[in-house]
Design an enzyme around this catalytic site. Structure first.
Site, short mmCIF file in Angstrom:
data_model
loop_
_atom_site.label_atom_id
_atom_site.label_comp_id
_atom_site.label_asym_id
_atom_site.label_seq_id
_atom_site.Cartn_x
_atom_site.Cartn_y
_atom_site.Cartn_z
N LYS A 183 47.06 42.89 46.25
CA LYS A 183 48.20 43.12 46.38
C LYS A 183 48.77 44.35 47.45
O LYS A 183 49.70 44.22 48.08
CB LYS A 183 48.75 43.57 44.85
CG LYS A 183 48.65 42.19 44.10
CD LYS A 183 49.67 42.51 42.85
CE LYS A 183 49.55 41.18 42.07
NZ LYS A 183 50.60 41.19 40.75
N LYS B 236 44.91 31.26 43.79
CA LYS B 236 45.48 30.98 42.50
C LYS B 236 47.09 30.84 42.42
O LYS B 236 47.71 31.28 43.35
CB LYS B 236 45.34 32.07 41.37
CG LYS B 236 46.16 33.12 41.36
CD LYS B 236 45.89 34.22 40.12
CE LYS B 236 46.80 35.21 40.14
NZ LYS B 236 47.48 35.82 38.95
N LYS C 184 53.48 33.88 40.73
CA LYS C 184 54.67 33.93 40.84
C LYS C 184 55.09 34.32 41.92
O LYS C 184 56.25 34.05 42.66
CB LYS C 184 55.01 34.90 39.77
CG LYS C 184 54.83 34.65 38.14
CD LYS C 184 55.62 35.55 37.26
CE LYS C 184 54.93 35.91 36.01
NZ LYS C 184 53.90 37.08 36.31
N1 AQP Z 1 46.99 30.86 38.31
C1 AQP Z 1 46.69 31.31 36.87
N2 AQP Z 1 45.86 30.48 36.26
C2 AQP Z 1 45.66 30.80 34.91
N3 AQP Z 1 46.28 31.86 33.99
C3 AQP Z 1 46.94 32.61 34.88
N4 AQP Z 1 47.65 33.74 34.63
C4 AQP Z 1 48.39 34.13 35.90
N5 AQP Z 1 48.36 33.37 36.79
C5 AQP Z 1 47.37 32.41 36.37
C6 AQP Z 1 47.70 34.60 33.37
O1 AQP Z 1 48.95 34.71 33.01
C7 AQP Z 1 49.25 35.88 32.31
C8 AQP Z 1 50.30 36.57 32.78
O2 AQP Z 1 50.26 37.00 34.08
P1 AQP Z 1 50.91 38.25 34.72
O3 AQP Z 1 52.40 37.87 34.89
O4 AQP Z 1 50.61 39.49 34.11
O5 AQP Z 1 50.62 38.45 36.25
P2 AQP Z 1 49.45 37.90 37.11
O6 AQP Z 1 48.02 37.52 36.60
O7 AQP Z 1 49.32 38.66 38.32
O8 AQP Z 1 50.18 36.41 37.47
P3 AQP Z 1 50.78 35.91 38.68
O9 AQP Z 1 51.68 34.70 38.15
O10 AQP Z 1 50.18 35.54 39.75
O11 AQP Z 1 52.13 36.86 38.65
P4 AQP Z 1 52.56 37.76 40.20
O12 AQP Z 1 52.54 36.88 41.27
O13 AQP Z 1 53.46 38.68 39.91
O14 AQP Z 1 51.17 38.70 40.24
C9 AQP Z 1 48.10 36.47 32.33
O15 AQP Z 1 47.11 36.34 31.15
C10 AQP Z 1 47.13 35.98 33.56
O16 AQP Z 1 45.80 35.83 33.44
#
Ligand code: AQP
Length: 332
Positions: free
Chosen positions: A111, A194, A197
């Site tokens: 990040k 992956k 968001k």
């Molecule tokens: N691609 C994914 N596959 C499976 N699980 C996922 N999680 C996130 N992306 C995937 C799981 O969703 C939960 C919440 O995630 P988060 O909002 O805390 O943030 P993150 O892991 O950083 O997810 P994002 O969607 O990629 O958000 P941004 O872009 O804001 O960083 C967690 O249990 C995570 O494992």
């Protein structure tokens, strides 16, 4: 007693990865554990957020939890910033976390990117706040997607460091629960990244609020290769995009990857993608509709979050007080 803590950041665009990797599993777990599901808005602030969008996303995540089937009576649903114990405990824990542990965190490296010196201290300290989230409730289990595994190991290390420093068995070491056929859902445009968001390409993910037309369009546009689907999982190893779509199908259908592949072996992607679209719409269509209904009247969601924060604080604040006493902070 077995207690679960988990959360999602309100950073917009909740997607199929968040649903399959996390939220859907929570719906099952709520019957067997005492569950605390948080909307981690303080974590969202580790990257710049528009204030109005952050408020809207916080309600959207709450709506997603409820629409997916989490019962707000049975479970505690609240937003992190409403319970001050998270931030306070985070400071106390950060004072016993060596920098070397944080330097290993791959998510910070990803990040922060190349301009590490410009990254905020909050982004760097994120895993300590996550440890505080979990430990403030003495949670025993944390269901997450694969990407959070490293942070959870750090939370265990921090709990152990506290217990050793003060020579007592105060914090349980939280167990990760990483299960299901979709622990790491990949981008629809790039099988090496992956689904996220914050991905700027809208076609990379299926959002939980996408309507059936948009879901169909995104799946039709999903990157694949010209070969038909093989008949063994091993043959998917070198085809990450195809492997990802088969994994998504299997998770949505609630079956193994082998069983999912067996249905489509030898067929071309257009047939498979049609079936995948129909299944995605079947599962997500209802949830998206329910989210839209809940979000049309925010008073109901706000009342759930307020009550959830009161219930969460009733658990976390006494734990924080105990930590303050153990640490030697005077509370006259
Ligand atoms: N691609 C994914 N596959 C499976 N699980 C996922 N999680 C996130 N992306 C995937 C799981 O969703 C939960 C919440 O995630 P988060 O909002 O805390 O943030 P993150 O892991 O950083 O997810 P994002 O969607 O990629 O958000 P941004 O872009 O804001 O960083 C967690 O249990 C995570 O494992």
């Amino acid at each position: 007693m077995n207690r679960i803590f988990s959360g999602v950041q309100p950073t917009g665009n909740l997607h199929l990865g968040n649903y399959l990797g996390a939220i859907r599993n929570w719906v099952t777990l709520q019957h067997d554990y005492e569950c605390i599901f948080c909307i981690v808005d303080l974590h969202a602030l580790t990257l710049p957020q528009d204030p109005a969008e952050l408020r809207a996303s916080t309600r959207e995540v709450a709506a997603a939890y409820i629409a997916a089937g989490i019962d707000p009576e049975r479970c505690i649903i609240f937003n992190q910033s409403m319970v001050s114990a998270h931030a306070e405990l985070s400071w106390l824990l950060s004072c016993l976390t060596p920098l070397g542990w944080l330097n290993r965190m791959t998510q910070f490296k990803e990040k922060a990117g190349k301009h590490r010196d410009n990254a905020g201290l909050g982004l760097y300290a994120y895993p300590v706040l996550m440890a505080a989230d979990i430990l403030a409730y003495k949670a025993t289990h944390v269901p997450v997607g694969e990407d959070q595994k490293q942070h959870l190991e750090l939370a265990r290390d921090i709990a152990g460091a506290f217990n050793r420093r003060y020579e007592r068995d105060f914090f349980p070491l939280p167990e990760p629960q990483i299960f299901g056929t979709a622990t790491r859902v990949m981008s629809l445009r790039d099988g090496a990244r992956k689904m996220s968001k914050s991905d700027t390409s809208d076609y990379s993910r299926i959002n939980m609020t996408d309507d059936s037309e948009l879901i169909g369009l995104k799946i039709r546009r999903a990157k694949t290769d010209p070969e038909p689907l093989p008949d063994t999982i091993a043959a998917l190893e070198t085809r990450p995009e195809a492997d990802n779509l088969v994994g998504i199908y299997a998770a949505l259908a609630g079956e193994s990857r082998e069983a999912a592949l067996a249905r489509f072996a030898g067929q071309n992607f257009s047939t498979f993608k049609e079936a995948l679209s129909a299944l995605s719409v079947e599962v997500l269509g209802h949830i998206g509709g329910e989210m839209r209904r809940l979000l049309a009247e925010t008073g109901h969601i706000d009342a759930i979050l307020k009550r959830g924060a009161e219930r969460a604080a009733a658990i976390a604040m006494p734990v924080l007080r105990e930590v303050q006493d153990i640490t030697g902070l005077l509370r006259p």
